[in-house]
Write an enzyme that holds these catalytic residues in place. Sequence first.
Site, PDB file in Angstrom:
ATOM      1  NE  ARG A  27      41.455  41.262  43.331  1.00 40.62           N
ATOM      2  CZ  ARG A  27      41.015  40.610  42.254  1.00 40.62           C
ATOM      3  NH1 ARG A  27      40.093  39.690  42.364  1.00 40.62           N
ATOM      4  NH2 ARG A  27      41.485  40.883  41.071  1.00 40.62           N
ATOM      5  CG  ASN A  45      38.961  43.838  43.647  1.00 40.71           C
ATOM      6  OD1 ASN A  45      39.797  44.082  44.505  1.00 40.71           O
ATOM      7  ND2 ASN A  45      39.285  43.692  42.374  1.00 40.71           N
TER       8      ASN A  45
END
Length: 103
Positions: A27, A45
Amino acid sequence: MIENGGHRLAMVQHFLVRGRVQGVGFRWFVHREASELELKGWVRNTEDGDVEVVVAGAPESLAELRASLHRGPRGSRVDKVIEHPLAESEAESLNAFKIEGAW
């Protein structure tokens, strides 16, 4: 960008990245890449172990991000990137690129 009655609209894409993409800084990697490309949107996520990205911007910048998603950061393994275009109107709700909540 797409010209529409004098308004410049961003292309909007949804990506789902599968593989070893959680717990490896994926990320943060996407956030850095998207921010450098001045894209709007978010990354997060999923409960299934994937990484989901919604992003808006110029076609050339989206192509660069797409290549980065396939590559991933060191320590990751990208098995598959599933991509879907979204309506241009989706771009209106997107702001500076951000990381959304962790699971």
